[in-house]
Write a protein that holds these residues in place. Structure first.
Motif, PDB file in Angstrom:
ATOM      1  N   LYS A  57       6.744  -1.846   5.311  1.00  0.00           N
ATOM      2  CA  LYS A  57       5.515  -1.302   4.723  1.00  0.00           C
ATOM      3  C   LYS A  57       4.793  -2.390   3.930  1.00  0.00           C
ATOM      4  O   LYS A  57       3.561  -2.478   3.979  1.00  0.00           O
ATOM      5  CB  LYS A  57       5.846  -0.102   3.826  1.00  0.00           C
ATOM      6  CG  LYS A  57       4.648   0.733   3.476  1.00  0.00           C
ATOM      7  CD  LYS A  57       4.114   1.409   4.723  1.00  0.00           C
ATOM      8  CE  LYS A  57       3.022   2.392   4.368  1.00  0.00           C
ATOM      9  NZ  LYS A  57       2.351   2.926   5.546  1.00  0.00           N
ATOM     10  N   VAL A  58       5.532  -3.223   3.203  1.00  0.00           N
ATOM     11  CA  VAL A  58       4.924  -4.329   2.452  1.00  0.00           C
ATOM     12  C   VAL A  58       4.232  -5.278   3.437  1.00  0.00           C
ATOM     13  O   VAL A  58       3.096  -5.710   3.198  1.00  0.00           O
ATOM     14  CB  VAL A  58       5.986  -5.085   1.612  1.00  0.00           C
ATOM     15  CG1 VAL A  58       5.424  -6.387   1.055  1.00  0.00           C
ATOM     16  CG2 VAL A  58       6.478  -4.195   0.480  1.00  0.00           C
ATOM     17  N   ASN A  59       4.901  -5.587   4.558  1.00  0.00           N
ATOM     18  CA  ASN A  59       4.299  -6.456   5.579  1.00  0.00           C
ATOM     19  C   ASN A  59       3.038  -5.827   6.166  1.00  0.00           C
ATOM     20  O   ASN A  59       2.050  -6.518   6.410  1.00  0.00           O
ATOM     21  CB  ASN A  59       5.293  -6.763   6.698  1.00  0.00           C
ATOM     22  CG  ASN A  59       6.338  -7.762   6.264  1.00  0.00           C
ATOM     23  OD1 ASN A  59       6.107  -8.569   5.386  1.00  0.00           O
ATOM     24  ND2 ASN A  59       7.504  -7.694   6.885  1.00  0.00           N
ATOM     25  N   GLU A  60       3.084  -4.516   6.389  1.00  0.00           N
ATOM     26  CA  GLU A  60       1.918  -3.806   6.931  1.00  0.00           C
ATOM     27  C   GLU A  60       0.734  -3.900   5.962  1.00  0.00           C
ATOM     28  O   GLU A  60      -0.386  -4.211   6.374  1.00  0.00           O
ATOM     29  CB  GLU A  60       2.284  -2.338   7.169  1.00  0.00           C
ATOM     30  CG  GLU A  60       1.155  -1.498   7.718  1.00  0.00           C
ATOM     31  CD  GLU A  60       1.552  -0.030   7.843  1.00  0.00           C
ATOM     32  OE1 GLU A  60       0.658   0.822   7.676  1.00  0.00           O
ATOM     33  OE2 GLU A  60       2.746   0.264   8.082  1.00  0.00           O
ATOM     34  N   TYR A  61       0.994  -3.656   4.683  1.00  0.00           N
ATOM     35  CA  TYR A  61      -0.067  -3.778   3.677  1.00  0.00           C
ATOM     36  C   TYR A  61      -0.572  -5.215   3.607  1.00  0.00           C
ATOM     37  O   TYR A  61      -1.773  -5.458   3.506  1.00  0.00           O
ATOM     38  CB  TYR A  61       0.433  -3.346   2.298  1.00  0.00           C
ATOM     39  CG  TYR A  61       0.603  -1.855   2.135  1.00  0.00           C
ATOM     40  CD1 TYR A  61      -0.306  -0.949   2.652  1.00  0.00           C
ATOM     41  CD2 TYR A  61       1.689  -1.346   1.429  1.00  0.00           C
ATOM     42  CE1 TYR A  61      -0.143   0.408   2.491  1.00  0.00           C
ATOM     43  CE2 TYR A  61       1.857   0.015   1.249  1.00  0.00           C
ATOM     44  CZ  TYR A  61       0.941   0.910   1.786  1.00  0.00           C
ATOM     45  OH  TYR A  61       1.092   2.240   1.612  1.00  0.00           O
ATOM     46  N   TYR A  62       0.341  -6.174   3.677  1.00  0.00           N
ATOM     47  CA  TYR A  62      -0.053  -7.582   3.615  1.00  0.00           C
ATOM     48  C   TYR A  62      -0.999  -7.927   4.768  1.00  0.00           C
ATOM     49  O   TYR A  62      -2.015  -8.598   4.570  1.00  0.00           O
ATOM     50  CB  TYR A  62       1.185  -8.486   3.644  1.00  0.00           C
ATOM     51  CG  TYR A  62       0.810  -9.948   3.596  1.00  0.00           C
ATOM     52  CD1 TYR A  62       0.487 -10.551   2.383  1.00  0.00           C
ATOM     53  CD2 TYR A  62       0.725 -10.703   4.749  1.00  0.00           C
ATOM     54  CE1 TYR A  62       0.108 -11.878   2.336  1.00  0.00           C
ATOM     55  CE2 TYR A  62       0.343 -12.030   4.704  1.00  0.00           C
ATOM     56  CZ  TYR A  62       0.036 -12.609   3.492  1.00  0.00           C
ATOM     57  OH  TYR A  62      -0.357 -13.920   3.449  1.00  0.00           O
ATOM     58  N   GLU A  63      -0.663  -7.484   5.974  1.00  0.00           N
ATOM     59  CA  GLU A  63      -1.509  -7.755   7.141  1.00  0.00           C
ATOM     60  C   GLU A  63      -2.906  -7.168   6.949  1.00  0.00           C
ATOM     61  O   GLU A  63      -3.912  -7.797   7.272  1.00  0.00           O
ATOM     62  CB  GLU A  63      -0.867  -7.192   8.416  1.00  0.00           C
ATOM     63  CG  GLU A  63       0.395  -7.907   8.839  1.00  0.00           C
ATOM     64  CD  GLU A  63       0.178  -9.368   9.166  1.00  0.00           C
ATOM     65  OE1 GLU A  63      -0.877  -9.699   9.734  1.00  0.00           O
ATOM     66  OE2 GLU A  63       1.057 -10.184   8.840  1.00  0.00           O
ATOM     67  N   LYS A  64      -2.976  -5.965   6.403  1.00  0.00           N
ATOM     68  CA  LYS A  64      -4.279  -5.322   6.171  1.00  0.00           C
ATOM     69  C   LYS A  64      -5.090  -6.098   5.130  1.00  0.00           C
ATOM     70  O   LYS A  64      -6.299  -6.274   5.284  1.00  0.00           O
ATOM     71  CB  LYS A  64      -4.091  -3.875   5.722  1.00  0.00           C
ATOM     72  CG  LYS A  64      -3.592  -2.972   6.834  1.00  0.00           C
ATOM     73  CD  LYS A  64      -3.377  -1.552   6.360  1.00  0.00           C
ATOM     74  CE  LYS A  64      -2.865  -0.664   7.476  1.00  0.00           C
ATOM     75  NZ  LYS A  64      -2.624   0.714   7.035  1.00  0.00           N
ATOM     76  N   ILE A  65      -4.425  -6.560   4.085  1.00  0.00           N
ATOM     77  CA  ILE A  65      -5.104  -7.329   3.039  1.00  0.00           C
ATOM     78  C   ILE A  65      -5.628  -8.640   3.622  1.00  0.00           C
ATOM     79  O   ILE A  65      -6.767  -9.040   3.365  1.00  0.00           O
ATOM     80  CB  ILE A  65      -4.162  -7.595   1.853  1.00  0.00           C
ATOM     81  CG1 ILE A  65      -3.851  -6.285   1.127  1.00  0.00           C
ATOM     82  CG2 ILE A  65      -4.780  -8.606   0.879  1.00  0.00           C
ATOM     83  CD1 ILE A  65      -2.707  -6.385   0.124  1.00  0.00           C
ATOM     84  N   GLU A  66      -4.809  -9.300   4.432  1.00  0.00           N
ATOM     85  CA  GLU A  66      -5.238 -10.565   5.020  1.00  0.00           C
ATOM     86  C   GLU A  66      -6.366 -10.370   6.023  1.00  0.00           C
ATOM     87  O   GLU A  66      -7.203 -11.263   6.202  1.00  0.00           O
ATOM     88  CB  GLU A  66      -4.051 -11.297   5.646  1.00  0.00           C
ATOM     89  CG  GLU A  66      -3.063 -11.811   4.617  1.00  0.00           C
ATOM     90  CD  GLU A  66      -3.714 -12.569   3.475  1.00  0.00           C
ATOM     91  OE1 GLU A  66      -4.448 -13.546   3.730  1.00  0.00           O
ATOM     92  OE2 GLU A  66      -3.521 -12.194   2.316  1.00  0.00           O
TER      93      GLU A  66
END
Length: 185
Positions: A57-66
């Protein structure tokens, strides 16, 4: 797992609002805030001591932020700034972190958020981070940093003047008290 934390709710709301934001300076603020919220979220624990949010989930949020950050990078001219390696977060394994940059004489206490040099389909992995690539900042971000650096320097100068004045007044009061004691004797 327990319910969604306030930080995660705010992160989700800001992520959903970001694509509709046309103001570049606000969008840059959104990205900075999102990164801070993601860092906070990755450090949150349940009462049992387990991470509140999974690494996936952290990786998913990170991808969206990037993805939002790449929208900024693709719309504005960029200025290069030296890069530093990414730090690995022990809780999430892949959340962005803040690292100390080499101290410069004009701003000894400034810290810089590390962002990938190119956000185009780049997934975050601390082991793959290449410290030789420069970070790109647009002119608005660089101007914002310069403004805050100047404000910090001005504040430091003012604090030095105030400290000097305080010392002088303390010495004057001390001298006055000593003179008063001598007169009484």
């Amino acid at each position: 797992m327990m319910g969604i934390s306030k930080t995660e709710i705010n992160l989700r709301r800001l992520l959903s609002a970001a694509p509709n934001q046309q103001n570049q300076s606000k969008l840059m603020h959104y990205v900075a805030t999102l990164r801070e919220q993601l860092e906070q979220l990755s450090e949150e624990k349940t009462p049992e001591g387990l991470p509140r949010v999974t690494k996936a989930k952290v990786n998913e949020y990170y991808e969206k932020i990037e993805a939002v950050a790449s929208k900024i990078a693709s719309q504005e001219p960029e200025t290069e700034v030296s890069d530093e390696p990414f730090a690995k977060d022990s809780t999430s394994g892949s959340s962005p972190k803040i690292e100390d940059e080499p101290r410069s004489p004009t701003s000894p206490q400034l810290r810089r958020r590390i962002v990938p040099a190119s956000s185009k389909e780049q997934s975050f992995d601390a082991a793959d981070a290449d410290s030789s690539k420069p970070i790109k900042l647009d002119t608005a971000a660089q101007a914002h940093i310069d403004k805050h650096r100047k404000l910090q320097e001005d504040l430091t100068d003012e604090m030095v003047v105030l400290a000097r004045q305080l010392k002088e007044r303390s010495q004057a009061i001390s001298q006055s008290v000593q003179n008063t004691e001598k007169v009484r004797c």
